[in-house]
Design a protein around this motif. Sequence first.
Motif, PDB file in Angstrom:
ATOM      1  N   SER A  13       4.402  -9.786  12.616  1.00  0.00           N
ATOM      2  CA  SER A  13       2.998 -10.157  13.383  1.00  0.00           C
ATOM      3  C   SER A  13       1.888  -9.658  11.982  1.00  0.00           C
ATOM      4  O   SER A  13       0.952 -10.753  12.155  1.00  0.00           O
ATOM      5  CB  SER A  13       2.969 -10.228  14.222  1.00  0.00           C
ATOM      6  N   ARG A  14       2.256  -9.107  11.420  1.00  0.00           N
ATOM      7  CA  ARG A  14       0.983  -7.990  10.944  1.00  0.00           C
ATOM      8  C   ARG A  14       1.154  -8.375   9.323  1.00  0.00           C
ATOM      9  O   ARG A  14       0.364  -9.906   8.576  1.00  0.00           O
ATOM     10  CB  ARG A  14       1.420  -7.039  10.051  1.00  0.00           C
TER      11      ARG A  14
ATOM     12  N   GLN B 141       0.530 -16.861  22.953  1.00  0.00           N
ATOM     13  CA  GLN B 141       0.690 -17.918  22.040  1.00  0.00           C
ATOM     14  C   GLN B 141       0.801 -19.497  22.199  1.00  0.00           C
ATOM     15  O   GLN B 141       1.022 -19.975  21.303  1.00  0.00           O
ATOM     16  CB  GLN B 141       1.294 -17.346  20.676  1.00  0.00           C
TER      17      GLN B 141
ATOM     18  N   GLU C 159       9.783  -6.803  14.083  1.00  0.00           N
ATOM     19  CA  GLU C 159       8.906  -7.989  14.625  1.00  0.00           C
ATOM     20  C   GLU C 159       7.257  -8.054  14.359  1.00  0.00           C
ATOM     21  O   GLU C 159       6.425  -8.652  14.128  1.00  0.00           O
ATOM     22  CB  GLU C 159       9.767  -7.898  15.941  1.00  0.00           C
ATOM     23  N   GLU C 160       7.204  -6.908  14.670  1.00  0.00           N
ATOM     24  CA  GLU C 160       5.629  -6.066  14.337  1.00  0.00           C
ATOM     25  C   GLU C 160       5.011  -6.526  12.806  1.00  0.00           C
ATOM     26  O   GLU C 160       3.819  -7.133  12.956  1.00  0.00           O
ATOM     27  CB  GLU C 160       5.553  -4.635  14.558  1.00  0.00           C
TER      28      GLU C 160
ATOM     29  N   ARG D 168      -0.879 -12.820  10.014  1.00  0.00           N
ATOM     30  CA  ARG D 168      -2.250 -12.727  10.268  1.00  0.00           C
ATOM     31  C   ARG D 168      -2.848 -12.465   8.628  1.00  0.00           C
ATOM     32  O   ARG D 168      -4.178 -13.421   9.084  1.00  0.00           O
ATOM     33  CB  ARG D 168      -2.448 -11.427  10.909  1.00  0.00           C
TER      34      ARG D 168
ATOM     35  N   HIS E  96       5.725 -19.075  13.228  1.00  0.00           N
ATOM     36  CA  HIS E  96       5.180 -19.110  12.279  1.00  0.00           C
ATOM     37  C   HIS E  96       6.307 -20.483  11.022  1.00  0.00           C
ATOM     38  O   HIS E  96       5.631 -20.668   9.870  1.00  0.00           O
ATOM     39  CB  HIS E  96       6.016 -17.721  11.482  1.00  0.00           C
TER      40      HIS E  96
ATOM     41  N   HIS F 288      -3.451 -14.138  24.196  1.00  0.00           N
ATOM     42  CA  HIS F 288      -2.336 -13.500  23.362  1.00  0.00           C
ATOM     43  C   HIS F 288      -0.750 -14.356  23.506  1.00  0.00           C
ATOM     44  O   HIS F 288       0.197 -13.839  22.609  1.00  0.00           O
ATOM     45  CB  HIS F 288      -2.456 -12.220  24.313  1.00  0.00           C
TER      46      HIS F 288
ATOM     47  N   ALA G 114       7.599 -17.066  18.116  1.00  0.00           N
ATOM     48  CA  ALA G 114       7.268 -16.451  17.163  1.00  0.00           C
ATOM     49  C   ALA G 114       7.804 -16.998  15.762  1.00  0.00           C
ATOM     50  O   ALA G 114       6.512 -17.484  15.006  1.00  0.00           O
ATOM     51  CB  ALA G 114       7.329 -14.860  16.857  1.00  0.00           C
TER      52      ALA G 114
ATOM     53  N   ASN H 208      -4.646 -13.953  15.863  1.00  0.00           N
ATOM     54  CA  ASN H 208      -3.223 -13.871  16.132  1.00  0.00           C
ATOM     55  C   ASN H 208      -2.866 -14.689  14.989  1.00  0.00           C
ATOM     56  O   ASN H 208      -1.591 -14.696  15.099  1.00  0.00           O
ATOM     57  CB  ASN H 208      -3.290 -14.408  17.219  1.00  0.00           C
TER      58      ASN H 208
ATOM     59  N   ARG I 297      10.776 -13.163  19.932  1.00  0.00           N
ATOM     60  CA  ARG I 297      10.972 -13.785  18.347  1.00  0.00           C
ATOM     61  C   ARG I 297      11.145 -14.837  18.184  1.00  0.00           C
ATOM     62  O   ARG I 297      11.220 -14.749  17.010  1.00  0.00           O
ATOM     63  CB  ARG I 297      11.891 -11.885  17.939  1.00  0.00           C
TER      64      ARG I 297
ATOM     65  N   SER J  41      -2.389 -17.494  13.934  1.00  0.00           N
ATOM     66  CA  SER J  41      -1.889 -18.621  15.024  1.00  0.00           C
ATOM     67  C   SER J  41      -2.539 -19.893  13.735  1.00  0.00           C
ATOM     68  O   SER J  41      -3.556 -20.951  14.294  1.00  0.00           O
ATOM     69  CB  SER J  41      -2.282 -18.970  16.430  1.00  0.00           C
TER      70      SER J  41
END
Length: 906
Positions: A358-359, A544, A354-355, A362, A398, A542, A394, A580, A391, A582
Amino acid sequence: MVGRSSERDRINAFVVDVPHGHRSLVLRGEAGIGKTTLWTYGLGRCIAAGWHVLTTRPTADDQHTPAQGLQDLFAAGHLGSPPTSRAFLTSQMSLIDRSRGLLEHLQSLAAVGPVVLAIDDVPYLDDVSAHALRFALRRLAQAPVVLFGTARSGEVAALGIAQMPDLGVDEDRLDIAGLSRHDIRRVILDAVPEATVPVAIQAGEASEGNPFFAVELARLDQEGSQHLSSHPTRRDVLTGKIASFAPDMLRLARILSLAGPSSLETFRAAWGPGDLDDALHTGLDEGIFTLTGAFTLRFSHPLISAAVRGGMNALDRQHLHSALATAVPDPDARSVHLARSSDCVDGARAREIEEAASRVARRGAQGLAAELAGHAVRLTPTDETESCVRRALAQMTHCAASGDLSGAIAIADEQLLRLPPGRLRAQMITGRVVLDFTDAEAFLLAALTDVPPLRQGRDEDDRATVRARLLCLLAWLLAIHFGRPEEALKWGQEALTIGRAHEDKVLTAQAASVVSTASLLLGQRQDSLIVEAESLSLPVVHSQLALWPQVIRGRQHLWDGHLEQARDKLTDMDRSAQRNGSEFHRPYRLCDLAQVSLAAGDLDLANQQVEEGLESARDGADARAISWLAYPAGVISAIRGDAESAHALAQRLDERAMEAHEQPRRAMADHVRALVAVSSQDWTLAREHLDKALSCLNRMGYRHPGAIPVLPLAIHVATLRGTRDDVDALIASLDAQAQGLGSPWADAHLLAAVGQRQLLEGHPTAFDLLTRAKHTLSHFGYALDASRVGYFALLAGLRAGSRSRIHDLAKETQASFLQQHAVGWFELATDALDRVSGTSERGLTTTEGHVVDLICAGQRNKQIAATLFISESTVEAHLTRIYRKAGVRNRTELAAYHRAQTHSGM
C-alpha cells in the motif's frame, strides 16, 4: 577513446545545441559496445560548457526502488542550483504531486541556465522516476532542458534487457557500432598488455568489435581458459568471468546483485560472521566493483550484475534475500526482501508485506506494489479467506495501474475459480467487472444465479447482501455506462432496500448513489438519496471500489448548474485517488474535471486535464479510460475548429459504443460532430448530427438536458437557421424536461430558448429575456453557455435598434469567444460587434458585405432581414449607405459593381 571520432563530433554538436533545448540525444547500442565511455565524454563536454548537469546510472536493481532515479539526480545539492524546494523527493508523496514538484524544480533550474539530465541506461529507470520525468519533460518542450542518455539495443541471452521508456522528449538517436579490426586490437592490447597480437586479433573478431567482450575474451585466454578456440558466445564469456571469482567475492557479488547499490554498512550487516574486507578489496582491485565517495558499492558494469544474478539458483537467492531483510534500514526495502525470501504461510508477514504494498503504491511504484500484494496473497493462511480476497483485490488494482490489465483480470479469474458463492466472491466479481466491461452484464447475471439458496439466520443475511452487491453493480453499469436508467432503477432500488435492512454502509451508499443517478437521468430528482450516500462515503472511498458517492454527486452538480460545488467534489475525489494510490481511477477523475473546466469556459485547463488523464490512462494501458477522455477532448477540438482531430475522437466514441454497448458514447460522438459543424457555420449539418444525438438520448430515456448537453445547442442551431417550427418543438422538449427538475442550468437555458423564439418573431422582450438568461449562466459559472446566449442577446439588441446599449455586451462577448478560441462563434460575435459599432477599416462593414452577398444571391429585403436577424428598415438603411460608398443607384448596378470588384481581386 579509440576509433570514435565521428561519435565525438555528434556529441560535440549536441552540447553546443543544448541551450536551445530542441532535441535530446540517446546513445544506443548493444551491451558492452562503449556507450558509457562516450556518455562520460559527453558529460565532460557539458560540464566544460557550463551547463547544469544532473546524473544517474540506474541498474536493473533500481527498477524496484521507487524514485531512486530522482534521488540520484536531485538529492545532492549542485553548484549553481537555485534555492528551490526538493520536496518532490519525499518518500510519502503521491505520484502527481511528485511530478508537479519536479516540473517546478526543473523550471527553476532552467531559468538559471541550460539543464542536462544525464541518464546512463535509461531503460532501467524505476517507474516512479520515469513517470515524473515524462510528466515534466512533456511540459518543458520550449525550455533548455534536455536528456542525454544511453539505452541498450539487441539482446544478450538471459540478461533481460529492459525496453526504452517514453520520457516525453524529442530524441535524436546515435547508434554505436562495433569498432574496426584495427581499433579493437588497440583497445585489447592497451587493456591486456600481456596479450599477444594473434590473441588480440582473434578476440576482436570473436567479439564482433565489442570492446567489453573483446577485453574479457583476451583476459580469459591469458588465464588458460581457451575460450578463443572454442567459439564462445557472449554468455560464455560472462559465465567464465563469474566462475573465476573467489568464493567470498562471489558471495559479495551475489548480495550486491540482489540489494542494488547500497552502503557498506548494509553489506556488513548482511554478510554475517567473517571479514568482508578481503572480498571487497579483491573486487575493487579487479575492477568488478566501484565505491563512490559516499561509500556506496556498485558493479563497475551492469552486465556483470546481470550475469551474477542470472547465475544464482532459487535457493541461493532466497537465502540472501533473507539476510538482506535483516540488514536494510528502509522498511519497504525490508518488506521486498522479506517477501522474496518467505516460503511458508505466515499471517504476520503477509500483513507487513500488504502494508508495504500500500505504501509503495501511494508513491507510484505500482508494479512493485502488485508483486508485494501477490506475495501477501501467497503467504496468507488458508483460513483467512477475507484477508486473501482483500489482498488479491489490491494486487489486481496495482496490476491494472501498472499497465498490466490482462494480468489483473487473470488474478480475478483465478480467485473466482476458488471462491464459493458468497459475499467474498461478489467482491471479486465486482473488482473484475470494474476492470473490464466486456460482457459485464452477462457476467453479472450469471453470477446472480450462483447466489446460494435461501437458508435461515446468518446464511440468509449473507445471501441477501451478496445478491444486493451484484444488483448494485449491475444497476451502476446500466445507468451510467450502458444508458438504460429505467432498468437500473429497478435493480438499484432492490439493492438499496437490502443494504438498509442489513445496515451495510458501503452497499447502502453505493445503491443510493445509483438510484439517485438513474432517477435524475429520468428527470425524477431524489436528492435525499445522494445526501444519504455522501454521509456514508468515507468507507466507500477506502474500499477502492469504483462507485464513489462524491463523484456521483459532483456529476449531478455539473448537470444541474452548481459548477463550483461540482468542481469541489470532483477535485476532492481526484485527491482521494492520489492519496489512496489509485492511479487506475485517476483518468476518470480527470475526465470529470475536464468537463467542469469546459463548462466554465476554461478550455486550456480542460485540455491540460485531458492530457494528464490520457497520460495516466496510457501508463495503465486502460483503453476504456482513453475512450472516455475522447469526449472532452473531442469537444475541445471541435470548439477550436480542429475538425480532423474532433472527427477522429468522435469515431473513437462510436467504436467504444459498439465494443462495450455504452450507448451514451453515441450521443457524445454526434455532439462532437455537431460542434464541428457549428464551428464551420454549417447549420444544416449541425442539425443532422444533433437530431441523431437527441434520438439516442430519447431512446435511452434520458430526461435531464445537462447529462449530455445537446438540447440547448440544438435550439441555438435551429435559431440560427431561422426554423421556427424546429425551435418550438425543441423548446417544448426542454420545457418538459426542466419542469420540476430544479436545475438552475436547465431553467436558464429554457429562459434563453424562449428569448430566442421571441428573437425570431421580432418581439421587443427578447433582449431582456436573453440578457437575464446570460447573467444567470454567468452567475453559476457556465461561461461558454453564457457567451453563446450573449450572442443571441446581441442580435436581439440589434433588432431593437439599441446599439449604444449593447456595445459593451458586444465587446465582452467577442472577447469571451476569443479567450476560449471558439472558432465560428468568435466570427459571429465579431460580425455582431462590427454591426454594433458601424465602422470598419474596410469600405463596407462586415454586415454590409453580407447584405451585398445576399442581394447578389437574389434575396429580397425581407429574406435578408430574416437571415441577418435585422429589420427590413435596417436592411434599407444598410442599402442606402452601400449605394453611397459604391457610387451606384440600384441593385442592378450594385450587382455589376460587386462582380467587377470580385474579378479585379479586390
